[in-house]
Design an enzyme around this catalytic site. Structure first.
Site, PDB file in Angstrom:
ATOM      1  N   GLU A   1      -1.559  -3.589   5.210  1.00 14.43           N
ATOM      2  CA  GLU A   1      -1.524  -4.724   4.455  1.00 14.43           C
ATOM      3  C   GLU A   1      -0.228  -5.097   3.957  1.00 14.43           C
ATOM      4  O   GLU A   1       0.340  -3.978   3.244  1.00 14.43           O
ATOM      5  CB  GLU A   1      -2.904  -4.586   3.306  1.00 14.43           C
TER       6      GLU A   1
ATOM      7  N   ARG B   1      -7.338  11.349   4.504  1.00 12.21           N
ATOM      8  CA  ARG B   1      -5.811  11.072   3.948  1.00 12.21           C
ATOM      9  C   ARG B   1      -4.732  11.958   3.624  1.00 12.21           C
ATOM     10  O   ARG B   1      -5.315  13.188   3.582  1.00 12.21           O
ATOM     11  CB  ARG B   1      -6.181   9.824   2.914  1.00 12.21           C
TER      12      ARG B   1
ATOM     13  N   LYS C   1      -0.652   2.758  -3.727  1.00 13.55           N
ATOM     14  CA  LYS C   1       0.384   1.443  -3.810  1.00 13.55           C
ATOM     15  C   LYS C   1       0.307   1.095  -5.246  1.00 13.55           C
ATOM     16  O   LYS C   1       1.580   0.538  -5.941  1.00 13.55           O
ATOM     17  CB  LYS C   1      -0.298   0.578  -3.012  1.00 13.55           C
TER      18      LYS C   1
END
Ligand code: ATP
Ligand code: MG
Length: 582
Positions: free
Chosen positions: A56, A287, A297
């Site tokens: 994104e 992850r 983020k």
């Protein structure tokens, strides 16, 4: 490890089985026109697998993304497939073209190529809208007009089922009319929402009629004001995968609970003839979590906005632009991804593992140079004042074909301050009065004493040299010394700025428990020093990498260096000094 003997993992097992059964080779085109990748299937194109990396564009890529990039592009490469770069830009408020450009640069820097397969979710908005209409027409979606609070209250909990919305029984005609008017801009944000009609009593909360379209009167960085309704990520993502003929849609574990909706949605769209079949398969992996690093983020944005670091490309940040400026190499990241592999269970990797991967690659590619980081004068009293001569140093000790370079020698040298003491501790073999050491690639010297200023600080060291002791000459072997120090001729060396980086956080799990992660910042993560460098470094170009002997790997900073005046960043020390520090 060669390309053909990669260790296997559960994702490779799934792909192997799918290839063996011919699952995707038998994929059929729905017959509907679609974006480029869909048309390829219509035109009879077959590739073994199609994966995608779907960022994104709401931030810069970090080390965690590097794992996902290496995984997706690596699988496509190894299996004779294709990996798409796709911007998942369905959330206009947080996204920006700046991030799109940075992400493209970072994936390319890591060494991967998507060919023609660069896509934007926003270019599928029309298909998504039409598919949503089809779902409404088939009775699989309805417009809900409850307030956000009512929806939340009626959603139920993990132990209690949800309550159906009073609007759940609206007629198909009314739903279609309302949904079209949502698109036409007749309603304010939050007044209506389109939901999938699945099961308000499902034990999986994600199947309790999830929202699929919401009203947002917001300008999108790619589509401008063309839309005032935007698809939810969980609705958009499966459609993006299906429209692009993805075979294996690899994502992180937090999406595991979304997989039933992913499958439900694509099964309905397949029944309605909207997408190719069989649809893509979602596969989750653990992850990357790294000690001493934050990979969220939100937290990275906070560090930049609150100016705890110098910007997105601060060499201490775990962003890929930061890593590049730090001197990390794409090969080092790819080796790291290979080494840690992929698993189904969450774990923490120590940052020293990544540092070691970088070090191993840098050892291969970085020419050796000499730098005196904490300069102290050494005066060779028996060397003629105006003379000079050239010594020779190898550019890489294990690579004779890289050749040697001349190192000027003269009466006044720079040495490291820590290489001289007046009273040696036990086991100290470097300079002290009466001791002999070899000046690396040069002569053997014997220390005679030092000069001090009025405060008693040592300002210069004195010695005599042995003219027949030069390295590489027959006489050199007559001198047996235990210490070997590096040096530079003061007349020939030049001064430069060097930045020494340490870990950005001083604890392994920043912000653990209730702590504010900002409180865990390491106050000594950056030290700027002024050093002396060998003349050959004067012309070093931005991003050139070197090993400064005894000090570690360094890179020419691409932001602050000027022609003839390089600034260096330390990428990594020669050994893992942190682990033994405490
Ligand atoms: P957010 O979605 O909260 O903005 P994100 O880190 O998930 O943040 P995306 O842009 O959605 O960012 O991520 C793109 C891809 O990178 C996703 O497929 C995601 O699963 C993967 N990814 C993100 N963080 C990690 C990580 N720490 N380890 C491995 N893969 C990751
Ligand atoms: Mg995400």
């Amino acid at each position: 490890m060669s390309e053909t003997e990669k260790p296997s993992n559960f994702i490779r097992h799934i792909i192997d089985a799918d290839l063996a059964s011919g699952k995707y080779a038998a994929r059929r085109w729905s017959g509907r026109p679609g974006p480029a990748a869909q048309q390829k299937l219509g035109a009879g194109e077959t590739v073994n697998i199609r994966t995608r990396f779907p960022p994104e564009p709401n931030g810069y890529l970090h080390f965690g993304h590097a794992k996902s990039i290496c995984l997706n592009f690596g699988l496509a490469r190894d299996y004779g497939g294709v990996c798409h770069l796709r911007f998942d830009d369905t959330n206009p408020e947080k996204e920006d073209q700046e991030y799109v450009d940075a992400i493209i640069g970072a994936v390319r820097w890591l060494g991967f190529d998507w060919g023609d397969d660069l896509y934007y979710a926003s270019s599928y908005f029309q298909w998504m809208f039409e598919f949503a209409e089809k779902l409404v027409e088939a009775g699989h979606a309805y417009v809900d007009s409850q307030s956000a609070e009512e929806m939340r209250a009626n959603r139920g909990t993990l132990t209690e089922p949800g309550k159906p919305s009073p609007f759940r029984t609206r007629s198909i005609a009314e739903n279609l009319d309302l949904f079209r008017r949502m698109k036409a801009g007749e309603f304010a944000d939050g007044t209506h929402i389109l939901r999938a009609k699945i099961d308000m009593a499902s034990p999986n909360i994600n199947l309790r009629d999830p929202a699929i379209y919401r009203i947002r009167h917001a300008t999108h960085h790619a589509t401008g004001d063309a839309w005032c309704i935007y698809p939810m990520y969980t609705f958009a993502h499966p459609i993006e995968d299906a429209l692009e003929n993805i075979t294996h849609s690899i994502c992180t574990l937090e999406f595991e609970d979304q997989r039933p909706f992913y499958d439900w949605l694509l099964a309905r769209l397949a029944e309605l003839g909207c997408i190719n079949t069989p649809p893509p398969q979602q596969i989750e992996f653990a992850r990357l979590n790294l000690s001493y690093v934050v990979l969220s983020k939100r937290k990275l944005i906070q560090l930049v906005e609150e100016k705890h670091v110098g910007g997105w490309d601060d060499p201490r940040l775990p962003t890929l632009v930061g890593a590049r400026r730090r001197g990390y190499t794409p090969e080092g990241f790819r080796n790291f991804a290979e080494m840690i592999g992929v698993t189904k269970s969450d774990s923490w990797i120590d940052i020293s593992v990544l540092e070691e991967c970088q070090r191993q690659h840098l050892n291969e590619v970085a020419p050796r140079r000499i730098a005196v980081l904490d300069p102290l004068k050494l005066l060779i009293d028996n060397y003629p004042d105006d003379s000079e001569e050239l010594c020779e140093a190898p550019n890489h000790p294990q690579k004779p074909d890289w050749g040697k370079r001349p190192i000027p020698f003269s009466k006044e040298l720079w040495i490291e301050r820590e290489d001289f003491v007046e009273t040696p501790p036990k086991g100290y073999f470097r300079l002290f009065p009466g001791n002999r050491v070899r000046l690396r690639y040069g002569f053997v010297i014997e220390c005679t004493g030092c000069d001090k200023d009025a405060n008693g600080n040592i300002i210069a060291v004195h010695c005599n040299y042995f003219p027949d002791s030069r390295s590489g000459t027959p006489g050199a072997d007559n001198y047996k010394v235990k210490g070997n120090i590096h040096w530079l001729s003061a007349r020939h060396a030049f001064a430069a700025e060097v930045r020494l980086y340490d870990r950005l956080f001083s604890v392994a799990a920043p912000g653990a428990g209730e702590r504010d992660f900002v409180a865990d910042l390491n106050p000594e993560s950056l030290t700027v020093i002024h050093v002396q460098l060998e003349p050959a470094l004067m012309e070093a170009a931005a991003e050139d990498r070197f090993q400064f002997e005894r000090h570690g790997y360094f890179v020419v900073d691409h932001g602050d260096s000027r022609p003839g005046a390089p600034v260096f960043n330390r990428t990594v020390t020669l050994k893992d000094s942190w682990t033994n520090r405490k």
